[in-house]
Design a protein around this motif. Structure first.
Motif, PDB file in Angstrom:
ATOM      1  N   PRO A  28       0.817  -1.219   0.000  1.00 38.40           N
ATOM      2  CA  PRO A  28       0.000   0.000   0.000  1.00 38.40           C
ATOM      3  C   PRO A  28       0.846   1.262   0.000  1.00 38.40           C
ATOM      4  O   PRO A  28       1.991   1.275   0.476  1.00 38.40           O
ATOM      5  N   ALA A  29       0.276   2.335  -0.541  1.00 40.44           N
ATOM      6  CA  ALA A  29       0.898   3.669  -0.534  1.00 40.44           C
ATOM      7  C   ALA A  29       2.323   3.629  -1.053  1.00 40.44           C
ATOM      8  O   ALA A  29       3.234   4.229  -0.480  1.00 40.44           O
ATOM      9  N   SER A  30       2.515   2.925  -2.168  1.00 44.68           N
ATOM     10  CA  SER A  30       3.851   2.765  -2.735  1.00 44.68           C
ATOM     11  C   SER A  30       3.815   2.983  -4.242  1.00 44.68           C
ATOM     12  O   SER A  30       2.836   2.652  -4.903  1.00 44.68           O
ATOM     13  N   GLU A  31       4.908   3.517  -4.762  1.00 45.78           N
ATOM     14  CA  GLU A  31       5.038   3.757  -6.194  1.00 45.78           C
ATOM     15  C   GLU A  31       5.780   2.609  -6.858  1.00 45.78           C
ATOM     16  O   GLU A  31       6.781   2.118  -6.320  1.00 45.78           O
ATOM     17  N   TYR A  32       5.286   2.182  -8.029  1.00 52.24           N
ATOM     18  CA  TYR A  32       5.925   1.104  -8.784  1.00 52.24           C
ATOM     19  C   TYR A  32       6.006   1.498 -10.249  1.00 52.24           C
ATOM     20  O   TYR A  32       5.089   2.126 -10.792  1.00 52.24           O
ATOM     21  N   ARG A  33       7.105   1.080 -10.888  1.00 52.10           N
ATOM     22  CA  ARG A  33       7.282   1.260 -12.325  1.00 52.10           C
ATOM     23  C   ARG A  33       7.381  -0.127 -12.955  1.00 52.10           C
ATOM     24  O   ARG A  33       8.211  -0.942 -12.541  1.00 52.10           O
ATOM     25  N   LEU A  34       6.514  -0.381 -13.944  1.00 48.57           N
ATOM     26  CA  LEU A  34       6.382  -1.717 -14.504  1.00 48.57           C
ATOM     27  C   LEU A  34       6.718  -1.744 -15.984  1.00 48.57           C
ATOM     28  O   LEU A  34       6.430  -0.788 -16.720  1.00 48.57           O
ATOM     29  N   SER A  35       7.291  -2.844 -16.435  1.00 47.21           N
ATOM     30  CA  SER A  35       7.529  -3.105 -17.850  1.00 47.21           C
ATOM     31  C   SER A  35       7.529  -4.615 -18.039  1.00 47.21           C
ATOM     32  O   SER A  35       7.551  -5.380 -17.061  1.00 47.21           O
ATOM     33  N   VAL A  36       7.502  -5.070 -19.301  1.00 44.10           N
ATOM     34  CA  VAL A  36       7.406  -6.507 -19.578  1.00 44.10           C
ATOM     35  C   VAL A  36       8.304  -6.851 -20.761  1.00 44.10           C
ATOM     36  O   VAL A  36       8.487  -6.048 -21.676  1.00 44.10           O
ATOM     37  N   ALA A  37       8.875  -8.064 -20.721  1.00 45.35           N
ATOM     38  CA  ALA A  37       9.700  -8.585 -21.808  1.00 45.35           C
ATOM     39  C   ALA A  37       9.186  -9.956 -22.208  1.00 45.35           C
ATOM     40  O   ALA A  37       8.563 -10.667 -21.407  1.00 45.35           O
ATOM     41  N   ALA A  38       9.439 -10.339 -23.455  1.00 43.15           N
ATOM     42  CA  ALA A  38       9.068 -11.665 -23.955  1.00 43.15           C
ATOM     43  C   ALA A  38      10.282 -12.580 -23.915  1.00 43.15           C
ATOM     44  O   ALA A  38      11.415 -12.139 -24.115  1.00 43.15           O
ATOM     45  N   MET A  39      10.042 -13.877 -23.675  1.00 44.48           N
ATOM     46  CA  MET A  39      11.096 -14.882 -23.724  1.00 44.48           C
ATOM     47  C   MET A  39      10.680 -15.993 -24.684  1.00 44.48           C
ATOM     48  O   MET A  39       9.558 -16.505 -24.590  1.00 44.48           O
ATOM     49  N   ASP A  40      11.556 -16.371 -25.625  1.00 45.84           N
ATOM     50  CA  ASP A  40      11.200 -17.415 -26.583  1.00 45.84           C
ATOM     51  C   ASP A  40      11.646 -18.791 -26.092  1.00 45.84           C
ATOM     52  O   ASP A  40      12.235 -18.926 -25.011  1.00 45.84           O
ATOM     53  N   SER A  41      11.370 -19.818 -26.888  1.00 47.60           N
ATOM     54  CA  SER A  41      11.618 -21.197 -26.461  1.00 47.60           C
ATOM     55  C   SER A  41      13.095 -21.536 -26.340  1.00 47.60           C
ATOM     56  O   SER A  41      13.449 -22.557 -25.749  1.00 47.60           O
ATOM     57  N   THR A  42      13.978 -20.715 -26.907  1.00 45.88           N
ATOM     58  CA  THR A  42      15.416 -20.953 -26.775  1.00 45.88           C
ATOM     59  C   THR A  42      16.033 -20.160 -25.626  1.00 45.88           C
ATOM     60  O   THR A  42      17.236 -20.217 -25.415  1.00 45.88           O
ATOM     61  N   GLY A  43      15.216 -19.385 -24.904  1.00 45.60           N
ATOM     62  CA  GLY A  43      15.710 -18.620 -23.767  1.00 45.60           C
ATOM     63  C   GLY A  43      16.163 -17.219 -24.085  1.00 45.60           C
ATOM     64  O   GLY A  43      16.714 -16.541 -23.216  1.00 45.60           O
ATOM     65  N   ASN A  44      15.934 -16.750 -25.315  1.00 47.25           N
ATOM     66  CA  ASN A  44      16.273 -15.372 -25.661  1.00 47.25           C
ATOM     67  C   ASN A  44      15.210 -14.420 -25.126  1.00 47.25           C
ATOM     68  O   ASN A  44      14.016 -14.715 -25.184  1.00 47.25           O
ATOM     69  N   TYR A  45      15.652 -13.259 -24.626  1.00 52.80           N
ATOM     70  CA  TYR A  45      14.750 -12.249 -24.091  1.00 52.80           C
ATOM     71  C   TYR A  45      14.657 -11.060 -25.040  1.00 52.80           C
ATOM     72  O   TYR A  45      15.646 -10.664 -25.651  1.00 52.80           O
ATOM     73  N   SER A  46      13.479 -10.476 -25.092  1.00 52.95           N
ATOM     74  CA  SER A  46      13.297  -9.256 -25.883  1.00 52.95           C
ATOM     75  C   SER A  46      13.721  -8.046 -25.072  1.00 52.95           C
ATOM     76  O   SER A  46      13.989  -8.129 -23.866  1.00 52.95           O
ATOM     77  N   ASN A  47      13.762  -6.894 -25.726  1.00 50.24           N
ATOM     78  CA  ASN A  47      13.858  -5.638 -25.004  1.00 50.24           C
ATOM     79  C   ASN A  47      12.579  -5.433 -24.191  1.00 50.24           C
ATOM     80  O   ASN A  47      11.564  -6.088 -24.422  1.00 50.24           O
ATOM     81  N   LEU A  48      12.635  -4.486 -23.262  1.00 40.80           N
ATOM     82  CA  LEU A  48      11.465  -4.197 -22.445  1.00 40.80           C
ATOM     83  C   LEU A  48      10.426  -3.404 -23.234  1.00 40.80           C
ATOM     84  O   LEU A  48      10.751  -2.638 -24.137  1.00 40.80           O
ATOM     85  N   SER A  49       9.185  -3.575 -22.837  1.00 44.51           N
ATOM     86  CA  SER A  49       8.076  -2.803 -23.400  1.00 44.51           C
ATOM     87  C   SER A  49       8.140  -1.369 -22.885  1.00 44.51           C
ATOM     88  O   SER A  49       9.067  -0.979 -22.170  1.00 44.51           O
ATOM     89  N   ASN A  50       7.126  -0.587 -23.215  1.00 47.30           N
ATOM     90  CA  ASN A  50       6.962   0.717 -22.577  1.00 47.30           C
ATOM     91  C   ASN A  50       6.809   0.538 -21.071  1.00 47.30           C
ATOM     92  O   ASN A  50       6.446  -0.545 -20.579  1.00 47.30           O
ATOM     93  N   GLN A  51       7.106   1.575 -20.326  1.00 43.72           N
ATOM     94  CA  GLN A  51       7.016   1.536 -18.862  1.00 43.72           C
ATOM     95  C   GLN A  51       5.758   2.277 -18.397  1.00 43.72           C
ATOM     96  O   GLN A  51       5.407   3.329 -18.936  1.00 43.72           O
ATOM     97  N   VAL A  52       5.078   1.728 -17.392  1.00 48.61           N
ATOM     98  CA  VAL A  52       3.943   2.406 -16.772  1.00 48.61           C
ATOM     99  C   VAL A  52       4.237   2.565 -15.282  1.00 48.61           C
ATOM    100  O   VAL A  52       4.966   1.776 -14.690  1.00 48.61           O
ATOM    101  N   THR A  53       3.693   3.625 -14.693  1.00 49.91           N
ATOM    102  CA  THR A  53       3.915   3.927 -13.281  1.00 49.91           C
ATOM    103  C   THR A  53       2.584   3.958 -12.546  1.00 49.91           C
ATOM    104  O   THR A  53       1.616   4.547 -13.035  1.00 49.91           O
ATOM    105  N   VAL A  54       2.545   3.310 -11.368  1.00 50.76           N
ATOM    106  CA  VAL A  54       1.334   3.316 -10.551  1.00 50.76           C
ATOM    107  C   VAL A  54       1.691   3.721  -9.124  1.00 50.76           C
ATOM    108  O   VAL A  54       2.824   3.529  -8.675  1.00 50.76           O
ATOM    109  N   MET A  55       0.724   4.303  -8.434  1.00 42.13           N
ATOM    110  CA  MET A  55       0.848   4.606  -7.009  1.00 42.13           C
ATOM    111  C   MET A  55      -0.323   3.936  -6.314  1.00 42.13           C
ATOM    112  O   MET A  55      -1.487   4.286  -6.554  1.00 42.13           O
ATOM    113  N   THR A  56      -0.060   2.952  -5.474  1.00 44.54           N
ATOM    114  CA  THR A  56      -1.145   2.262  -4.789  1.00 44.54           C
ATOM    115  C   THR A  56      -1.703   3.148  -3.678  1.00 44.54           C
ATOM    116  O   THR A  56      -0.962   3.885  -3.020  1.00 44.54           O
TER     117      THR A  56
END
Length: 238
Positions: A110-138
């Motif tokens: 509660p009452a905390s700020e978070y910045r979130l983003s997401v990446a994709a991982m394929d079947s060989t274990g490679n990771y993508s770059n991060l998506s756009n970032q969103v910020t929330v304050m609970t």
């Protein structure tokens, strides 16, 4: 869900053995003409490049203890999972969770700020770059007012005084909390004010607490997302 420091997402590329300096010795079958033996050609990796990142990360629901986000799937083939990264600013501590779909519900404080983003991982274990970032304050826990104030804007420092653009709130802003920040893992409350201005003493050296940021506070105790960070100039001769 597990806690760790977020590592940079690095594409893994399989290089031909010749590039790596590894030699192969080919023994022809009995009676065969060595000159006619076909060379071995290394097959490229099935997924030599990282997948394309997810897009359109969006917050769809926020409570005092959770957030739900959705995103548009990566357009690359063979996506096995998505890794959602969420970070509390001014701590530099990252947490992440894995999901197989294009949405995730994450438990927060509660009452905390978070910045979130997401990446994709394929079947060989490679990771993508991060998506756009969103910020929330609970919001605060068990509060009737669940709408935090807007973030203070345009924080600046001049002549030993911080100033910023006033925040707004659905009920009303009652004050501002001013924090000192060491630029790494720690911050602490420096003071509070009811006006969008606060006096600061320029440090003699850029030591601990040389930077500042501000959060607005409403009557229910909800805090806003943080303002930008500013650093007063050091005193002459310090």
């Amino acid at each position: 869900m597990f806690r760790r420091t977020w590592l940079a997402l690095v594409a893994v590329v399989t290089l031909p053995l010749g590039v790596l300096g590894v030699g192969l010795t080919i023994t022809p079958a009995a009676g065969a003409d060595p000159a006619s033996t076909p060379p071995i050609v290394d097959s490229p990796s099935a997924s030599p490049l990282p997948p394309r990142p997810p897009t359109n990360l969006t917050v769809t629901w926020v409570t005092a203890t959770s957030v739900t986000v959705t995103w548009t799937a990566s357009t690359s083939p063979n996506i096995q999972a998505y890794i959602v990264k969420y970070t509390q600013p001014f701590t530099n501590v990252d947490v992440d969770t894995r999901t197989s779909g294009e949405s995730a519900s994450i438990r927060l404080s509660p009452a905390s700020e978070y910045r979130l983003s997401v990446a994709a991982m394929d079947s060989t274990g490679n990771y993508s770059n991060l998506s756009n970032q969103v910020t929330v304050m609970t919001p605060i826990l068990d509060g009737s007012d669940t709408v935090p104030p807007t973030a203070p804007g345009n924080l600046s420092v001049r002549n030993g005084r911080l100033s910023w653009t006033s925040s707004t709130d659905n009920v009303g802003v009652v004050g501002y909390d001013v924090y000192r920040y060491n630029g790494g893992y720690f911050s602490r409350l420096a003071g509070a004010t009811t006006t969008p201005s606060y006096p600061v003493t320029p440090p003699s050296t850029p030591a601990w607490g040389g930077s500042y940021y501000v959060r607005a506070r409403d009557a229910a105790g909800n805090l806003s997302i943080a303002s930008n960070v500013v650093t007063p100039p050091t005193r002459a001769g310090g």
